[in-house]
Design an enzyme around this catalytic site. Structure first.
Site, PDB file in Angstrom:
ATOM      1  N   LYS A 106       0.846  -1.195   0.000  1.00 54.71           N
ATOM      2  CA  LYS A 106       0.000   0.000   0.000  1.00 54.71           C
ATOM      3  C   LYS A 106       0.875   1.237   0.000  1.00 54.71           C
ATOM      4  CE  LYS A 106      -2.126   1.342   3.903  1.00 54.71           C
ATOM      5  NZ  LYS A 106      -3.141   1.581   4.948  1.00 54.71           N
ATOM      6  N   SER A 162      -3.689   3.487 -17.020  1.00 55.78           N
ATOM      7  CA  SER A 162      -2.704   3.015 -16.054  1.00 55.78           C
ATOM      8  C   SER A 162      -2.488   4.082 -14.999  1.00 55.78           C
ATOM      9  CB  SER A 162      -1.367   2.718 -16.709  1.00 55.78           C
ATOM     10  OG  SER A 162      -0.854   3.910 -17.291  1.00 55.78           O
ATOM     11  N   THR A 178      -6.812  -0.333 -11.948  1.00 57.91           N
ATOM     12  CA  THR A 178      -5.992  -0.097 -13.129  1.00 57.91           C
ATOM     13  C   THR A 178      -4.705  -0.908 -12.940  1.00 57.91           C
ATOM     14  OG1 THR A 178      -5.055   1.610 -14.583  1.00 57.91           O
ATOM     15  CG2 THR A 178      -4.933   2.040 -12.205  1.00 57.91           C
ATOM     16  N   TYR A 179      -3.663  -0.561 -13.644  1.00 59.73           N
ATOM     17  CA  TYR A 179      -2.394  -1.259 -13.474  1.00 59.73           C
ATOM     18  C   TYR A 179      -1.286  -0.225 -13.341  1.00 59.73           C
ATOM     19  CZ  TYR A 179      -2.035  -0.326 -18.485  1.00 59.73           C
ATOM     20  OH  TYR A 179      -2.015   0.292 -19.700  1.00 59.73           O
ATOM     21  N   GLY A 237      -5.512   7.880 -18.717  1.00 60.67           N
ATOM     22  CA  GLY A 237      -6.601   7.298 -19.494  1.00 60.67           C
ATOM     23  C   GLY A 237      -7.946   7.577 -18.837  1.00 60.67           C
ATOM     24  N   ALA A 238      -8.879   6.649 -18.986  1.00 59.99           N
ATOM     25  CA  ALA A 238     -10.228   6.846 -18.447  1.00 59.99           C
ATOM     26  C   ALA A 238     -10.210   7.114 -16.949  1.00 59.99           C
ATOM     27  CB  ALA A 238     -11.090   5.625 -18.759  1.00 59.99           C
ATOM     28  N   ALA A 239      -9.244   6.537 -16.250  1.00 60.31           N
ATOM     29  CA  ALA A 239      -9.144   6.748 -14.800  1.00 60.31           C
ATOM     30  C   ALA A 239      -8.876   8.208 -14.448  1.00 60.31           C
ATOM     31  CB  ALA A 239      -8.061   5.850 -14.215  1.00 60.31           C
TER      32      ALA A 239
END
Length: 126
Positions: free
Chosen positions: A9, A25, A57-58, A73-75
């Site tokens: 974390k 990402s 996401t990654y 991106g979309a995030a």
């Protein structure tokens, strides 16, 4: 039997970039990835403390030492620059692997500096 456990974390990191037109990402300073044991392209969960968004996401490697946390991106619709986020990676472990299991907990200060690390979360008092 396997258990899904918190592996690592990054607690209260600050978003430094939100780039809609970049590939999806989350770019994370490579030094922070290494410290947390999060691998490039590993699935991560991001919890946004500013708006309550939780998304998957990654991780991709950001420039070492840059302190970058870039939601891409979309995030990028789910986090804004300066939002505080918790970035978690989970993994499956067999029962015998849990005997000595300890997550990598990295606590962030302003500027995405590491304030301290731990391997356990204190018991929450009532």
């Amino acid at each position: 039997m396997q258990s899904i456990m918190l592996k690592a974390k990054l607690h209260q990191a600050r978003v430094t970039h939100a780039v809609l037109e970049y590939e999806g990402s989350c770019a994370i300073d490579g030094e922070l990835l290494d410290m947390a044991g999060i691998r490039e392209y590993e699935q991560i969960q991001i919890y946004n403390l500013a708006n309550g968004e939780r998304f998957t996401t990654y991780a991709i490697r950001g420039e070492e030492g840059s302190k970058i946390i870039s939601v891409n991106g979309a995030a990028a619709h789910k986090a804004s620059v300066s939002d505080r986020v918790i970035i978690c990676a989970y993994a499956n472990f067999e029962a015998h692997e849990l005997e000595n299991f300890k997550p990598a907990l990295i606590y962030m200060a302003e500027g995405n500096e590491v304030s301290h690390t731990a391997n356990a979360i204190p018991v929450q008092l009532a």
